[in-house]
Motif scaffolding. Structure first.
Motif, short mmCIF file in Angstrom:
data_model
loop_
_atom_site.label_atom_id
_atom_site.label_comp_id
_atom_site.label_asym_id
_atom_site.label_seq_id
_atom_site.Cartn_x
_atom_site.Cartn_y
_atom_site.Cartn_z
N GLU A 24 1.59 10.12 5.12
CA GLU A 24 2.09 9.03 4.28
C GLU A 24 2.77 7.94 5.10
OE1 GLU A 24 4.37 11.40 1.56
OE2 GLU A 24 2.61 11.93 0.36
N THR A 25 3.24 8.28 6.28
CA THR A 25 3.80 7.28 7.17
C THR A 25 2.69 6.42 7.78
OG1 THR A 25 5.57 8.82 7.72
CG2 THR A 25 5.31 6.95 9.18
N HIS A 80 13.13 -0.51 20.62
CA HIS A 80 12.88 -0.51 19.17
C HIS A 80 14.14 -0.08 18.41
CE1 HIS A 80 9.79 0.56 15.77
NE2 HIS A 80 10.74 -0.21 15.35
N SER A 83 16.47 -1.89 15.15
CA SER A 83 16.19 -1.23 13.87
C SER A 83 17.33 -0.26 13.55
CB SER A 83 14.83 -0.53 13.88
OG SER A 83 14.75 0.41 14.93
N VAL A 84 17.18 1.00 13.84
CA VAL A 84 18.20 1.96 13.43
C VAL A 84 19.43 1.97 14.33
CG1 VAL A 84 16.47 3.44 12.38
CG2 VAL A 84 17.17 3.86 14.74
N VAL A 102 17.11 8.84 14.45
CA VAL A 102 17.87 9.15 13.23
C VAL A 102 17.09 10.17 12.40
CG1 VAL A 102 19.11 6.97 13.24
CG2 VAL A 102 17.02 7.17 11.89
N THR A 134 11.52 12.07 11.04
CA THR A 134 10.68 11.21 10.21
C THR A 134 10.73 9.78 10.73
OG1 THR A 134 11.32 12.62 8.36
CG2 THR A 134 10.16 10.59 7.82
N SER A 135 11.92 9.34 11.09
CA SER A 135 12.06 8.00 11.66
C SER A 135 11.42 7.91 13.04
CB SER A 135 13.55 7.64 11.74
OG SER A 135 13.72 6.43 12.41
N SER A 149 4.23 13.94 5.12
CA SER A 149 4.93 12.73 5.52
C SER A 149 4.28 12.08 6.73
CB SER A 149 6.39 13.09 5.81
OG SER A 149 7.17 11.95 5.94
N ASP A 158 7.70 7.48 12.62
CA ASP A 158 7.41 6.10 12.22
C ASP A 158 7.42 5.19 13.44
OD1 ASP A 158 7.30 3.79 10.28
OD2 ASP A 158 9.33 3.45 11.01
N LEU A 165 -0.51 5.81 6.52
CA LEU A 165 -1.39 5.05 5.63
C LEU A 165 -0.99 3.58 5.47
CD1 LEU A 165 -2.17 7.74 2.87
CD2 LEU A 165 -3.69 6.92 4.68
N PRO A 166 0.30 3.26 5.20
CA PRO A 166 0.64 1.84 5.05
C PRO A 166 0.45 1.03 6.34
CG PRO A 166 2.36 3.24 4.14
CD PRO A 166 1.45 4.12 4.92
N LEU A 167 0.36 1.71 7.48
CA LEU A 167 0.08 1.02 8.74
C LEU A 167 -1.42 0.79 8.90
CD1 LEU A 167 2.52 2.92 11.15
CD2 LEU A 167 2.99 1.07 9.53
N SER A 208 0.81 -1.22 0.00
CA SER A 208 0.00 0.00 0.00
C SER A 208 0.84 1.27 0.00
CB SER A 208 -0.93 0.00 1.22
OG SER A 208 -0.18 0.13 2.41
N ARG A 256 4.33 3.18 15.44
CA ARG A 256 4.38 1.72 15.62
C ARG A 256 4.32 1.32 17.10
NH1 ARG A 256 5.53 -0.78 10.74
NH2 ARG A 256 6.59 0.51 9.19
N SER A 265 10.56 6.93 6.78
CA SER A 265 11.16 6.45 8.04
C SER A 265 12.57 7.02 8.15
CB SER A 265 11.13 4.93 8.13
OG SER A 265 11.80 4.33 7.05
#
Lengths: 535, 535
Positions: B223-224, B380, B384-385, B191, B194-195, B220, B198, B226-228, A77, B202, A384
């Motif tokens: 847009e961050t 987290h 991840s980062v 980081v 934007t990150s 953004s 995200d 919507l896919p969730l 998506s 989550r 991200s």
């Protein structure tokens, strides 16, 4: 050293004018000629870019398979960013943009960065102090015609691909080393492999899914999966890594009802210098694993931080050492081919990292995969992590592209191989000297940073009465009491609830100095003797 | 400039020996004394750290609320990293570690980094070239007693908190500027914002959830989400940002059945220099919004990249300019208090960024929130980062801590305020000169980078016959034809399907030079005249 000029390009330079002739694979020396053919380089502020600009055209290769049936809802998506789309208007000549909120570089309080680096062939710290070179990165070097990259560009916003400058180098390097056998491969930067793995999981997995890995695996790969509601399922391995028959058997006999989960399709593997076992898959083993992946339509995550830490064969302390590769060509030939190199389908997502070969703190890595998968990753990057730090990108570009070039980087890697071979040998010699042979055994690691020591737990006086986990913990604490930290094998179990009938400890030869490493193994030997009551 | 020495600390230095006396808030000048009291600094390779080491003890403040009822399954299930846990054994004296795979810094091909920066008070590029300072970052500065941070530490692996060095500065800065009114606040690096966003999504969201934001918002952030599987729902705003009554009404009247989603509890807001509208919430507005958040038990994501781009009041082109803050104290007092500053419950997650005040490419930011939320974020980060790039961390530490210090950084921000005020004024003057007053109107922005221009769409000759979106697109393309890029307001709609009865365009004054900015607005004026057939 700058990348080679056109004059330096050898007679085997590729010719893509005749479709009938398949040119030789790209070498370091071909890069300059290829660059000069590919038109003017576009690397301004937030320039949109793609590996396609930097690869050889290879129309004789097949196209990859499509992975729509594997992508999950989250990834499918993802839409392109509205504002980044609008950036296409910026290429109109004379356009003045009041569109995006990009700050002016006049407000970046960094005028230039000088970095002292080793000269090619004189790589040690002592040599760097004596003969190292200072590379200069100015704020406006591009405008002033001094460089392809500068602080005004690297320290502004970027794109989800990473900068054109670093993506170009990464793409060329990947082609030189791996030459993927399908046409539409690409690279995308990550902010390190741990982040890349998190994003790849989020591209394919749904809650309840299983991921396949070696029976002992990188703990972070497990710990990243668990909060997503996904578990690892381990496959037996030997000194050459995962056993193809065991992998096939697991998949052939998968019972959705009994497992409560669909048949897994995501395979996580560290083929070279596997963490924690140090196992390195041979060419043949890789081919077998790839065939099983084709049979069951798997996607392979090839996590390869240790690929360039493939070492010289261990010959024992008295036999003469095997001489290092004499040149770059020999070095490249000496590397076990990657899964990416045999990936005719585009089912491998290769995860590369600078952490073990330059510095972990760079937080720059990349993935190589099909255009479809890379495009999904770029969309995810945009919302991200965006892109690696501009400080890291511009310093790595300057080092790898404008100073060392591809060839100089291979020289660095050859030197690193010598260093790690020497470190491994010190550790192995200490193990031979100080660990009781009746309890501790091992296969000398061929790659990586880890030595995997099998402990004959069945020889423990209380074996049977005490569980293996209890004895393992006893030995771990006995080692701590002797002032040495080694990692119990159970920490690396892919499935935390799995029962293992063997016992291992992992020791690294990456970190400690030679004398300390030897002393540490001596202490570990004393701990084993105490726990196993050998004295 | 180094942080002030103990001798420099003023008479108002805090005294925490008597529980009865509440000390004055921390100032730049107090930092050195506080550091000297807090014991030896622990900042070695991958040293575990926490804001708790660097904050004032403030036992008179209340503890924050707990957010277990808001955290989602993914976040709740995060476990501490096995290997990072084992690192606690490293503090035992004499311990030799063969545990973690940390490479030796002798293999980092970076011997030192020199960075040319502005001296305090002489911040322009021209002045930097003339009077700037070169800061030197060696590989082994810590061992050699020259610095608290160096390349051997910053370029190795780190912790999910960020390095102790950068976390210390960030924590102190946050206390100086915001002094959160509850006890257990902490900071954690990201980081970039934007990150961070995200990761915050989550932490709290489940598929189908709504997030509340201003009616027009940062694309953004949408847009961050919507896919969730999550959507934004917008709240009306005026020149002072989100309307508290509208927020309350939305939540009071939420109908789970009609909306097909539970009542939202996550509020995303950019209180200062909001993107795209440029709106800045007054103190009173912030207090009202906070009260609504308390009433409905919201968690507020306070995204504040433009907090320090609060500008001087716009006085028009003929009235005298309001003088800049005379000193750091006046500057800090001139800032609208953050939501974090009034956050007695710990319901604000403040998201800070260096992108707009130092350089976007640093990819270093941080969040401030309760210890519980920060701990989940650290878990987290670990998978991840990990942490911001070590190049960025060590360069920012050197600049902000060892060179400028807290006070010098405030001077930098005062200078930036003057610069952005001047840029905004150029844009406003151009708008006054070149935009047709009968069509275009605006409120002068008090903060940020964006100017939000209302277009009287009802005066379009085809209004009614053509939709507002159609007219908006017509004007966008007419502007492109005149060679100017401005952003249509509908791009920023929180809900892409929402119907708006007004029309806006966003212009930034961050990027273009003065003359180009003026020319661009002239062109936009011409485009409006064409589309609205004024000539």
């Amino acid at each position: 050293m700058s990348p080679p000029s056109i004059q330096e390009v050898g007679v085997h330079a590729t010719s893509d004018t005749t479709a009938a002739t398949i040119p030789d694979p790209l070498t370091c020396d071909d890069v300059a000629a290829r660059r000069s053919k590919s038109g003017p380089f576009k690397g301004g502020v937030a320039a949109s870019t793609s590996s396609e600009f930097f690869k050889s055209t290879a129309t004789w290769k097949p196209m990859s398979k499509k992975w729509d049936h594997r992508l999950n809802g989250e990834s499918k998506s993802r839409q392109a960013s509205t504002l980044k789309n609008a950036a296409t208007y910026l290429s109109i000549p004379g356009m003045i943009s009041l569109g995006g909120g990009l700050p002016s570089s006049s407000y970046f309080p960094f005028q230039y960065i000088d970095v002292k680096i080793p000269s090619i062939g004189k790589f040690s710290e002592a040599e760097t102090l004596e003969s190292g070179k200072v590379m200069h990165i100015g704020k406006h070097d591009v405008k002033e015609g001094k460089s392809a990259f500068d602080l005004s560009i690297s320290l502004n916003y970027g794109q989800g691909t990473g900068s054109a400058q670093i993506l170009r180098w990464i793409t060329e390097h990947t082609e030189i080393v791996h030459d993927p056998p399908y046409q539409d491969w690409q690279c995308v930067t990550s902010v390190g492999s741990t982040s890349a793995l998190d994003m790849i999981y989020r591209m394919f997995l749904n809650r309840g899914d299983f991921i396949i890995s070696e029976e002992y695996t990188f703990t972070s790969a497990v710990e990243t999966a668990l909060p997503l509601g996904c578990k690892m399922i381990g496959v037996k391995l030997d000194a050459e890594g995962m056993l193809p028959e065991a992998l096939d058997e697991l998949l052939e006999n998968w019972d959705e009802g009994a497992q409560g989960a669909p048949k897994p399709f995501l395979l996580y593997t560290v083929p070279s210098g596997q963490n924690p076992t140090g196992a390195t898959m041979s060419t043949e083993r890789r081919e077998e694993i790839y065939k099983v992946a084709q049979k069951h339509d798997l996607i392979i995550i090839e996590d390869e931080p240790y690929y360039f830490l493939q070492m010289q064969p261990y010959t024992g302390r008295d036999a003469p050492a095997v001489p290092l590769p004499k040149n770059r060509e020999e070095f490249l030939k000496s590397l076990v081919p990657s899964l990416l190199r045999m990936d005719v389908d585009g089912r491998v997502i290769r995860v590369d990292s600078f952490s073990k070969v330059l510095a972990p703190g760079s937080r720059v890595g990349w993935i190589t995969a099909t255009a479809q998968i890379c495009e999904r990753m770029i969309r995810h990057n945009e919302v991200s992590v965006q892109n690696p730090s501009g400080f890291a990108q511009v310093i790595l570009h300057k080092l790898l592209d404008e100073e060392w070039g591809h060839a100089g980087y291979l020289d660095w890697l050859i030197n690193l191989r010598a260093e790690y071979t020497q470190r491994r040998d010190v550790l192995l010699h200490a193990c031979e000297d100080y660990l009781p042979a009746e309890i501790a055994s091992w296969t000398p690691p061929a790659a990586g940073m880890f030595h995997w020591i099998k402990i004959a737990v069945e020889k423990h006086p209380d074996f049977g009465a005490k569980s293996i986990r209890t004895i393992e913990n006893e030995l771990f604490l006995a080692a701590v009491a002797e002032n040495v930290l080694v990692s119990p094998g159970s920490w690396f179990s892919a499935d935390k609830d799995a029962k293992h009938d063997e016992m291992f400890f992992r020791a690294t030869f990456a970190a400690a100095e030679n004398a300390a490493m030897t002393e540490a193994i001596k202490r570990f030997g004393a701990a084993i003797r105490k726990v196993f009551k050998l004295d």
